[in-house]
Design an enzyme around this catalytic site. Sequence first.
Site, PDB file in Angstrom:
ATOM      1  CB  CYS A 104      -0.962  -0.049   1.184  1.00  0.00           C
ATOM      2  SG  CYS A 104      -2.347   1.079   1.011  1.00  0.00           S
TER       3      CYS A 104
ATOM      4  CG  HIS B 254      -3.479  -3.637   3.380  1.00  0.00           C
ATOM      5  ND1 HIS B 254      -2.418  -3.020   4.001  1.00  0.00           N
ATOM      6  CD2 HIS B 254      -4.178  -2.661   2.754  1.00  0.00           C
ATOM      7  CE1 HIS B 254      -2.473  -1.707   3.770  1.00  0.00           C
ATOM      8  NE2 HIS B 254      -3.529  -1.464   3.018  1.00  0.00           N
TER       9      HIS B 254
ATOM     10  CD  GLU C 172      -0.818  -5.622   5.949  1.00  0.00           C
ATOM     11  OE1 GLU C 172      -0.649  -6.225   4.877  1.00  0.00           O
ATOM     12  OE2 GLU C 172      -1.015  -4.380   6.002  1.00  0.00           O
TER      13      GLU C 172
END
Lengths: 87, 252
Positions: free
Chosen positions: B101, B208, B210
């Site tokens: 990002c 993302h 994560e």
Amino acid sequence: MSRFVVRVMPRDVILDVQGRTVQETLARLGTDVTSLRVGKSIEIEVTESGEAAIQKVQKIAQTLLYNPLLEVFEVRQVMEGGEERLC
Amino acid sequence: MLGNSSTHSRKGTSSKPVGVVRFPGTNCDRDVVSWMQASGRSWQWLWWMDSFSVAEFDSVIVPGGFSFGDYLRSGALAARSPVIRSVWEFAGRGGPVLGICNGFQILTEAGLLPGALAKNVSGRFVDAWVDLEVEAAPSFVQQKRGEVFRLPVAHGDGRFYADPTELARIEDRGLVWLRYKGRNPNGSALAIAGVKNESGNVAALMPHPERAIWDWMGGVDGKRFLPGVLGSADHSGNVATYVTTSDGGAIE
């Protein structure tokens, strides 16, 4: 001491999302304009004068103030009395 | 905890830690660390004002957020910080670097990856789950062409942009890592969601991984996205760069 204004604008080929939104808002308020683009204006003062000052500000603009893929810029020197001169 | 230089390890499976870069305004740093912990990887913060010893890290992650408040341009100020000079050196020695990002925006601004991230075509911040298809994975990622992952995106400036010549070069050189499959959430050119450099050791994506590790997050594809997170570094070879010359940009 010298004063400058660096104007950074989105490239024509880049959709200017901010400009479009402002233009649409104006239209909603009853004012139509044929084009509206939003950029940035950065005011800089340096201790140098003459060509050295211009070179310094050009370098600042090229190394940090704009992204060549997305934007274009121009450097204007602010003369005594406020008149701006394109560098 | 800011600037903490101690190495944290849960299982101690890797001798060298993953460096997790932090700027003022980074906000996905702890999520990335949770991911490291869940994967049993040792990790270490890399504070933006510090340089680091490149031989001491397995890999580097530049997490998402709003570094320096997105002032001037997303990633522009972070890209010109001391820690990124070390990332340059690390990448130049073949070390794996992953941007997520805002990390993607920073790595393009730093000239480590091609292209730029412009404002979403919609003019809106987009927060959604998207499907991604692997085109050509970076050297440190074990993914097959055509593999599909479902991951969340959350960004305002995620529209991948390059001029037609550069875009053709990115395609021809096989630098596209990921494309949006189905919905293109931001108007990215050629639906590009992630790219890598010529050497394949620097790569980044807007989504993302994560944020897709446990069921309660709404998806777990992040877990198999980078099995074992990052591979071990091969500190050799040269890294290609994408610093664009600045002439030709002045307003006529």
